[in-house]
Each structure stands twice: as structure tokens, then as C-alpha cells.
Design a protein around this motif. Structure first.
Motif, PDB file in Angstrom:
ATOM      1  N   MET A   1       0.848  -1.197   0.000  1.00 57.51           N
ATOM      2  CA  MET A   1       0.000   0.000   0.000  1.00 57.51           C
ATOM      3  C   MET A   1       0.878   1.240   0.000  1.00 57.51           C
ATOM      4  O   MET A   1       1.978   1.226   0.554  1.00 57.51           O
ATOM      5  CB  MET A   1      -0.916   0.003   1.217  1.00 57.51           C
ATOM      6  CG  MET A   1      -1.983  -1.079   1.183  1.00 57.51           C
ATOM      7  SD  MET A   1      -3.136  -1.003   2.584  1.00 57.51           S
ATOM      8  CE  MET A   1      -2.097  -1.603   3.910  1.00 57.51           C
ATOM      9  N   LYS A   2       0.371   2.292  -0.614  1.00 58.20           N
ATOM     10  CA  LYS A   2       1.135   3.529  -0.718  1.00 58.20           C
ATOM     11  C   LYS A   2       0.364   4.657  -0.032  1.00 58.20           C
ATOM     12  O   LYS A   2      -0.811   4.879  -0.315  1.00 58.20           O
ATOM     13  CB  LYS A   2       1.359   3.895  -2.184  1.00 58.20           C
ATOM     14  CG  LYS A   2       2.166   5.169  -2.394  1.00 58.20           C
ATOM     15  CD  LYS A   2       2.205   5.596  -3.861  1.00 58.20           C
ATOM     16  CE  LYS A   2       3.014   4.661  -4.703  1.00 58.20           C
ATOM     17  NZ  LYS A   2       3.197   5.201  -6.087  1.00 58.20           N
ATOM     18  N   LEU A   3       1.041   5.365   0.872  1.00 58.91           N
ATOM     19  CA  LEU A   3       0.447   6.507   1.558  1.00 58.91           C
ATOM     20  C   LEU A   3       0.983   7.792   0.948  1.00 58.91           C
ATOM     21  O   LEU A   3       2.191   8.025   0.917  1.00 58.91           O
ATOM     22  CB  LEU A   3       0.768   6.481   3.049  1.00 58.91           C
ATOM     23  CG  LEU A   3       0.214   7.658   3.866  1.00 58.91           C
ATOM     24  CD1 LEU A   3      -1.307   7.603   3.944  1.00 58.91           C
ATOM     25  CD2 LEU A   3       0.827   7.689   5.268  1.00 58.91           C
ATOM     26  N   HIS A  15      -0.143   7.487   9.087  1.00 56.57           N
ATOM     27  CA  HIS A  15       1.240   7.021   9.079  1.00 56.57           C
ATOM     28  C   HIS A  15       1.588   6.431  10.446  1.00 56.57           C
ATOM     29  O   HIS A  15       2.170   5.342  10.545  1.00 56.57           O
ATOM     30  CB  HIS A  15       2.169   8.177   8.718  1.00 56.57           C
ATOM     31  CG  HIS A  15       3.560   7.772   8.412  1.00 56.57           C
ATOM     32  ND1 HIS A  15       4.525   8.665   7.992  1.00 56.57           N
ATOM     33  CD2 HIS A  15       4.200   6.562   8.473  1.00 56.57           C
ATOM     34  CE1 HIS A  15       5.662   8.025   7.807  1.00 56.57           C
ATOM     35  NE2 HIS A  15       5.491   6.757   8.095  1.00 56.57           N
ATOM     36  N   ALA A  18      -0.229   3.071  10.915  1.00 57.36           N
ATOM     37  CA  ALA A  18       0.442   1.995  10.182  1.00 57.36           C
ATOM     38  C   ALA A  18       1.687   1.527  10.933  1.00 57.36           C
ATOM     39  O   ALA A  18       1.923   0.315  11.064  1.00 57.36           O
ATOM     40  CB  ALA A  18       0.811   2.466   8.779  1.00 57.36           C
ATOM     41  N   LEU A  25       4.356   0.689   4.689  1.00 58.16           N
ATOM     42  CA  LEU A  25       3.757   1.455   3.609  1.00 58.16           C
ATOM     43  C   LEU A  25       4.838   2.023   2.709  1.00 58.16           C
ATOM     44  O   LEU A  25       5.913   2.405   3.181  1.00 58.16           O
ATOM     45  CB  LEU A  25       2.942   2.632   4.166  1.00 58.16           C
ATOM     46  CG  LEU A  25       1.727   2.319   5.020  1.00 58.16           C
ATOM     47  CD1 LEU A  25       1.137   3.618   5.551  1.00 58.16           C
ATOM     48  CD2 LEU A  25       0.690   1.534   4.238  1.00 58.16           C
ATOM     49  N   LEU A  55      -4.628   6.779   0.504  1.00 58.00           N
ATOM     50  CA  LEU A  55      -4.002   5.460   0.624  1.00 58.00           C
ATOM     51  C   LEU A  55      -4.354   4.657  -0.614  1.00 58.00           C
ATOM     52  O   LEU A  55      -5.526   4.373  -0.867  1.00 58.00           O
ATOM     53  CB  LEU A  55      -4.501   4.743   1.880  1.00 58.00           C
ATOM     54  CG  LEU A  55      -3.867   3.377   2.176  1.00 58.00           C
ATOM     55  CD1 LEU A  55      -2.404   3.542   2.566  1.00 58.00           C
ATOM     56  CD2 LEU A  55      -4.636   2.655   3.275  1.00 58.00           C
ATOM     57  N   LEU A  73      -6.815   0.725   8.238  1.00 55.85           N
ATOM     58  CA  LEU A  73      -5.519   0.176   8.640  1.00 55.85           C
ATOM     59  C   LEU A  73      -5.637  -0.670   9.904  1.00 55.85           C
ATOM     60  O   LEU A  73      -5.049  -1.746   9.994  1.00 55.85           O
ATOM     61  CB  LEU A  73      -4.507   1.314   8.849  1.00 55.85           C
ATOM     62  CG  LEU A  73      -4.055   2.039   7.585  1.00 55.85           C
ATOM     63  CD1 LEU A  73      -3.253   3.285   7.952  1.00 55.85           C
ATOM     64  CD2 LEU A  73      -3.231   1.123   6.676  1.00 55.85           C
TER      65      LEU A  73
END
Length: 199
Positions: A1-3, A15, A18, A25, A55, A73
Motif C-alpha cells: 500500500m502507498k500513503l 502514518h 500503520a 507502507l 491510501l 488500517l
């Protein structure tokens, strides 16, 4: 997954969550003025709203809005116990806190960050004083829900951390100050702050 995040912005909250949950991430920094990602991409193609957080999930879907992202999350790692079990009263108490922080605290900072008039800034500081006083009076334990960290604590820590930057006097909130110090010492919070270049 990309934040998608901007250092110290409200994207710090997911953040932190996570990091607390042990979810790795991929991070992508966003310039909120130009709406460009650090790689030069057009961030509005990711999130047409133009603000963080967003996200991006493994399948390409994008989830926006911090309170929704932190809940998502937490549910990916239920063993971390960052949110109360669905259907319990405590679950709804956490939602209550997330909504209060989002609508009554977070949004009140807008004139202080985005060129409000002097009058708007003064009114915002008064409202923030009242909103944070409400939290101060209800902090009965180490965290919002008592002795255990939850997803709402990450959001409260994030918005409270903006007070010094915009000149909101925090001197009358000893419980909030202790809460912020306790939060800042957590390994997950330290990790998120370091990854955003804030330490």
C-alpha cells in the motif's frame, strides 16, 4: 500500500497508525501547493480533492479521508488492537472522537494555515482553545479511551502538534501536554516522525 502524505500534515495520523500496527507502507510525499508528488506526478490524478492523506491499495483503489484510512488500517491488523471491536460501545466512542477531532478541531485550523484574515485567525484560536479544553477535561487516562492507545490518539496527537506552529497557547492543558509527550515517546510515533523528516 502507498500513503500519499505531506510532512506533519494530517496524513501523519494514518502514518502513525500503520507504524503502530506494523504495516509497511510505501510513502509518496506531496507538495500541497503545487499538487505534485515527489516524482513529479499530478496528485489530483490520485486524489481529485487535492489534499492528503490518500491510501492507494494493492489493487489500485484509492481510499481518502484520514478517519476512514485509520479505521481501514486498524482492521488490517486486528491483533494490534488499535480499535475496539465493531459493534461495541467503545467502537462508537472512537468514531465519536475521530469525528470530533475532524470537524471541530482539525477544520478550525484552516484560517491559521491558509491565509485567513487577522480576525479569522483570532476567532479560530478562541475556538481551538474551547475545543482543546473539552478534550483536556475528558482525558481521564493516558489516552483518549483510557490506558490503551487507539487510532483516535494518532489524530489528536497530530492536530495538537500544530498548536505551537500557529501560536495557540497550550499552557492551560497539562493533560494534553502529558499526552503529547507520552505519544511522542512511542516507537511507532518515533518511526513515523523520522520517516517524514520531522525528527
Amino acid at each position: 500500500m502507498k500513503l500519499f502524505y505531506s510532512p506533519g500534515a494530517c496524513s501523519l495520523s494514518p502514518h502513525i497508525v500503520a507504524c503502530e500496527a506494523g504495516i509497511e507502507l510505501e510513502l509518496c510525499k506531496v507538495d500541497l501547493q503545487t499538487k505534485q508528488t515527489e516524482s513529479g506526478g499530478d496528485y489530483t490524478q490520485v486524489n481529485p480533492k487535492g489534499y492528503v492523506p490518500a491510501l492507494q491499495l494493492e489493487g489500485g483503489e484509492v481510499l481518502t479521508e484520514g478517519p476512514a484510512i485509520v479505521q481501514f488500517l486498524a482492521e488490517q491488523k486486528p491483533d494490534a488492537q488499535l480499535a475496539p471491536e465493531y459493534g461495541t460501545l467503545d467502537h462508537y466512542r472512537v468514531l465519536e472522537w475521530l469525528n470530533y477531532i475532524s470537524t471541530e478541531v482539525h477544520k478550525t485550523f484552516v484560517p491559521l494555515f491558509w491565509n485567513g484574515s487577522d480576525g479569522e485567525k483570532e476567532r479560530a484560536k478562541i475556538r481551538l482553545g474551547n475545543r482543546f479544553q473539552f478534550v483536556e477535561e475528558r482525558l481521564a487516562g493516558d489516552y483518549l479511551m483510557g490506558s490503551e492507545f487507539c487510532i483516535a490518539d494518532a489524530y489528536l496527537f497530530t492536530v495538537y502538534s500544530w498548536c505551537d506552529t500557529v501560536g495557540v497557547d497550550t499552557g492551560n492543558w497539562p493533560k494534553l501536554k502529558a499526552f503529547a509527550e507520552r505519544m511522542a515517546a512511542r516507537p511507532g510515533v518515533q518511526k513515523a516522525l523520522k520517516e517524514e523528516g520531522l525528527l
